[in-house]
Design an enzyme around this catalytic site. Structure first.
Site, PDB file in Angstrom:
ATOM      1  N   GLY A 134       0.835  -1.192   0.000  1.00  0.00           N
ATOM      2  CA  GLY A 134       0.000   0.000   0.000  1.00  0.00           C
ATOM      3  C   GLY A 134       0.869   1.240   0.000  1.00  0.00           C
ATOM      4  N   ILE A 136       2.595   2.719   2.437  1.00  0.00           N
ATOM      5  CA  ILE A 136       3.872   2.543   3.129  1.00  0.00           C
ATOM      6  C   ILE A 136       4.781   1.601   2.347  1.00  0.00           C
ATOM      7  CG2 ILE A 136       4.941   1.592   5.206  1.00  0.00           C
ATOM      8  CD1 ILE A 136       2.456   2.604   6.749  1.00  0.00           C
ATOM      9  N   SER A 214       4.254  -2.458  11.106  1.00  0.00           N
ATOM     10  CA  SER A 214       2.797  -2.550  11.014  1.00  0.00           C
ATOM     11  C   SER A 214       2.176  -2.659  12.399  1.00  0.00           C
ATOM     12  CB  SER A 214       2.409  -3.745  10.141  1.00  0.00           C
ATOM     13  OG  SER A 214       1.008  -3.864  10.078  1.00  0.00           O
ATOM     14  N   ARG A 215       1.957  -3.864  12.857  1.00  0.00           N
ATOM     15  CA  ARG A 215       1.427  -4.137  14.186  1.00  0.00           C
ATOM     16  C   ARG A 215       2.122  -5.373  14.733  1.00  0.00           C
ATOM     17  NH1 ARG A 215      -0.267   0.276  13.490  1.00  0.00           N
ATOM     18  NH2 ARG A 215      -2.389   1.085  13.811  1.00  0.00           N
ATOM     19  N   GLU A 244       1.661  -3.051  23.724  1.00  0.00           N
ATOM     20  CA  GLU A 244       2.352  -1.763  23.749  1.00  0.00           C
ATOM     21  C   GLU A 244       1.735  -0.899  24.847  1.00  0.00           C
ATOM     22  OE1 GLU A 244       2.265   0.099  19.911  1.00  0.00           O
ATOM     23  OE2 GLU A 244       3.369  -1.532  18.945  1.00  0.00           O
ATOM     24  N   HIS A 263       7.285   2.442  18.682  1.00  0.00           N
ATOM     25  CA  HIS A 263       6.237   2.825  17.729  1.00  0.00           C
ATOM     26  C   HIS A 263       6.382   4.290  17.307  1.00  0.00           C
ATOM     27  CE1 HIS A 263       1.997   1.357  16.438  1.00  0.00           C
ATOM     28  NE2 HIS A 263       2.485   2.198  15.545  1.00  0.00           N
TER      29      HIS A 263
END
Length: 302
Positions: A134, A136, A214-215, A244, A263
């Site tokens: 996408g 990013i 990302s995550r 987190e 992050h």
């Protein structure tokens, strides 16, 4: 539904737009009504606010996995997808260069250091594999191609490459077998949770450099720990983790093969301005009756 400082900043950026602050908690003023709701962090008042005439909701976030989408009904929902792409892509390239050039461990403050060491690597003709292409992923690929890297990407939909020189893979295993650097830039959805699990980490090319922007949920962290201990993954450069923030005794904070940041890969002097600019561009489209960018498919999760 934003902090007062954020409301002031947004209002200053868009002097021709009238903004009304809506409290995330507590009683709602009776006169509050709006067609558009700009949200940074949804609170208990989200549901009641939506019933005050809201037709379009825009979140300043990129990922929406924590957003209570069940409250939205059939309202239009957009996010600030791609706003941090430049900063995040620079962070990824920095991590890949640090891995290849052994930074900072190759620096010296000792006059007795052997000055002829030659154990550094290069990005040139190394293979970068992207999970997600996408905004990013495309920004990362663009910069990696400039270093002469081979770039392969995996995308969920059978669409052509967004960039010349980027190969589109048909299966995750293809990436795992070929990657020197594997970058996770996909949204967290039920289908991507623990995408990189024990099975996947048994397929990777030994010596892999894993980068996650990302995550944390895309990675089975216990499987990653085993792969790091065995050396299958030589380094994990992580800007995200689960949870987190991490508890003080978490193994990711002390593992010698992990480079962890809190992050912040999106951070840049103009980072928030770009986030709000995504909303402003959509606001112009909305007022002109044009299709919006960054529309979230709630069923798909991004």
């Amino acid at each position: 539904m934003m902090a007062p400082a954020e409301v002031a900043r947004v209002s200053a950026l868009f002097p021709d737009v009238s903004f009304v602050e809506v409290p995330a908690h507590g009683a709602l003023p009776a006169e509050v009504r709006a067609e558009i709701l700009l949200v940074s962090g949804p609170g208990p008042n989200l549901g009641p606010v939506l019933e005050r005439g809201v037709r379009w909701v825009h979140t300043t976030a990129t990922g929406i996995e924590r957003f209570p989408t069940a409250l939205l009904g059939d309202r239009l929902f957009t996010c600030s997808r791609g706003a941090g792409a430049i900063a995040i892509s620079e962070w990824v390239l920095a991590m890949m260069l640090a891995f290849a050039k052994r930074l900072p461990e190759s620096w010296t403050h000792d006059a007795t250091t052997r000055w002829t060491r030659a154990d550094l690597d290069t990005l040139y003709e190394r293979t970068l594999c992207l999970v997600g292409i996408g905004g990013i992923g495309t920004a990362i690929a663009h910069r990696a191609l400039g270093f002469g890297m081979r770039v392969i990407a995996l995308r969920r939909r059978p669409l052509p490459s967004p960039l010349p020189g980027v190969e589109i893979a048909s299966h995750l295993d293809t990436l795992l077998e070929r990657a020197d650097h594997l970058v996770l830039a996909a949204p967290l959805t039920p289908s991507t949770t623990h995408l990189l699990d024990a099975r996947a980490l048994r397929i990777v090319k030994p010596g892999l450099h894993l980068v996650n922007v990302s995550r944390g949920g895309l990675v089975d962290q216990e499987a990653l720990r085993l792969a790091l201990d065995e050396g299958t993954v030589e380094r994990a450069s992580l800007d995200v983790a689960t949870p987190e923030p991490l508890p003080p005794d978490h193994w990711l904070l002390r593992h010698p093969r992990v480079r962890l940041s809190p992050h912040i890969s999106w951070s840049a002097p103009w980072g928030l301005d770009r986030t709000y600019a995504v909303f402003r561009a959509n606001l112009d489209r909305y007022l002109a009756g044009e299709p919006l960018a960054g529309v979230v498919d709630v069923a798909e999760g991004y």
